[in-house]
Design an enzyme around this catalytic site. Structure first.
Site, PDB file in Angstrom:
ATOM      1  N   ASP A 293       0.851  -1.195   0.000  1.00 37.46           N
ATOM      2  CA  ASP A 293       0.000   0.000   0.000  1.00 37.46           C
ATOM      3  C   ASP A 293       0.887   1.246   0.000  1.00 37.46           C
ATOM      4  O   ASP A 293       0.653   2.209   0.737  1.00 37.46           O
ATOM      5  CB  ASP A 293      -0.954   0.008   1.186  1.00 37.46           C
ATOM      6  CG  ASP A 293      -2.063   1.061   1.054  1.00 37.46           C
ATOM      7  OD1 ASP A 293      -2.152   1.696  -0.008  1.00 37.46           O
ATOM      8  OD2 ASP A 293      -2.830   1.241   2.016  1.00 37.46           O
ATOM      9  N   HIS A 297       3.187  10.879   0.069  1.00 39.87           N
ATOM     10  CA  HIS A 297       2.646  12.231   0.161  1.00 39.87           C
ATOM     11  C   HIS A 297       3.813  13.199   0.261  1.00 39.87           C
ATOM     12  O   HIS A 297       4.961  12.802   0.490  1.00 39.87           O
ATOM     13  CB  HIS A 297       1.758  12.382   1.396  1.00 39.87           C
ATOM     14  CG  HIS A 297       0.498  11.586   1.355  1.00 39.87           C
ATOM     15  ND1 HIS A 297      -0.590  11.928   0.591  1.00 39.87           N
ATOM     16  CD2 HIS A 297       0.143  10.443   2.000  1.00 39.87           C
ATOM     17  CE1 HIS A 297      -1.552  11.036   0.748  1.00 39.87           C
ATOM     18  NE2 HIS A 297      -1.139  10.124   1.602  1.00 39.87           N
TER      19      HIS A 297
END
Length: 407
Positions: A293, A297
């Site tokens: 996953d 960011h």
């Protein structure tokens, strides 16, 4: 280095024919570099069915080039990219934007998901018929499909198309503004918690629909003990169900959390009881594969603590060392089992042919330093941890896509 070494070869039959055990693997595979360190091992290329490369729409976080380079650094030769993009790949025109970027920039094999619903809004099915040829599977990852009827219709369509529904399972009505596990750490530090029921309740719903539709179903990033048991029982029933979990869920519990955005992901790291249940699921085959996953960011987006930071951490460049250090070296699973979880099983389930291989120094220790990552993302809960296992070389499509500076 001048001497050819005898390397451990794990799970390489698809790449090297009948070659197993040990041997002059570098000569067999035609690698020009010569190694003389007995700690090297050769694995088939890893396959991660759950990554976020953020292109199109959010390339400041990651893009196809940086994400695929990070994957190669981690020994991966195939990844599946999630559809929470802009535009969402809910029609052929939108998916083509991503496909063109992959063709131009990817250094490994990148297989995109298409969305289950238009705009991932859960209100209308995507153009699944038109998307099925180029999409590896269908997912609304990042959001659970809230409507029973919408998920039923998606499963019926996916069944007809011969495609997998890969579900992010989350009941919105149970979230209550939470952002870490609703457990001991949240209680002690005054944080809003996410209950485990928000995950397993939707898995329970989906399994009922699988019984009804016969759809091939895959559960993304499970984190709760109840989820493991539901999937275990579904497999005993003979349902066409698989699931994944991530390295962080297998080696951490919520007492390891710190007041730092690099510990914030969705689903959250849960209790020790949940972690132990996940390990049992790994050992007994309930959990089919490990997926990172990988969700990068910007530094700003991850700098606002547990409450204010964006959900998501990076994982491609640490996955094997974390799993090798914590699960293999401790005797929880074998190295062969780990390769099944990271390469063979995901490839088989999603119809992805194992491509290429990676060479690892499985005796070399290092300290996790995000500044060495090839990903644009830097947020990892493993920063500063001493791990074992360094990728020396990754080959995909007959090309060297990563080479360690030490060779």
């Amino acid at each position: 280095m001048t001497e050819t070494m005898k390397a451990k070869v794990i799970g390489m039959s698809e790449v090297t024919g009948s070659l197993t055990g040990t041997g002059d693997i570098f000569s067999v595979l035609g690698i020009s570099e010569k190694f003389n360190h007995s700690g090297y091992a050769v694995f088939p290329g890893f396959c991660d069915v759950h990554v976020h490369f953020r292109e199109p729409g959010f390339s400041y976080k990651e893009d196809i080039k940086s994400g695929s380079l990070a994957a190669a650094h981690g020994g991966y030769t195939a990844v599946c990219t999630m559809p929470n993009l802009s535009p969402v790949p809910d029609c052929r025109e939108n998916l083509k934007i991503q496909l063109d970027a992959i063709k131009e920039k990817a250094v490994i094999n990148v297989y995109p998901y298409a969305s289950i619903t238009v705009g991932q809004k859960g209100e209308e099915l995507s153009d699944m018929d038109a998307l099925s040829e180029d999409a590896v599977a269908f997912s609304d990852d990042g959001r659970g499909v809230q409507s029973d009827e919408m998920m039923r219709r998606a499963m019926i369509k996916a069944k007809r198309l011969g495609k997998i529904i890969a579900a992010h399972c989350e009941v919105n009505d149970l979230l209550e503004g939470g952002y870490i596990h609703k457990g001991e750490y949240a209680r002690l530090h005054g944080h809003k918690g996410i209950c485990s029921e928000s995950e397993w309740k939707q898995i329970e719903r989906d399994l009922k629909l699988v019984r009804e539709t016969g759809c091939s179903y895959h559960v993304c990033h499970i984190s709760a003990k109840e989820s493991v048991e539901l999937i275990r029982q579904a497999k005993k029933e003979g349902l066409d169900v698989t699931c994944e979990t991530g390295p962080h869920y297998l080696v951490m519990n919520d007492t390891h959390l710190k007041e730092d955005g690099r510990f914030k992901m969705n689903p959250p790291i849960r209790s020790e009881e949940d972690r132990l249940a996940l390990l049992e699921g790994i050992k007994d085959g309930t959990i089919d594969m490990i997926a990172t996953d990988h969700a990068p960011h910007s530094e700003e987006e991850k700098s606002k603590g547990l409450s204010g930071s964006s959900f998501g951490i990076v994982g491609l460049e640490t996955a094997f060392p974390v799993m090798y250090t914590h699960l293999v070296k401790t005797g929880i699973i074998t190295l062969e089992k780990l390769i099944e979880l990271m390469s063979i099983n995901p490839g088989k389930r999603f119809g992805i042919k194992t491509d290429g291989f990676s060479v690892w120094d499985i005796e070399k220790e290092f300290t996790v330093d995000p500044d060495t990552f090839l990903s644009k993302g830097r947020a990892t809960p493993f920063t500063g941890e001493k791990l074992t296992g360094v990728c020396m070389l990754t080959v995909s499509g007959g090309k060297t896509v990563y080479k360690h500076s030490g060779i």
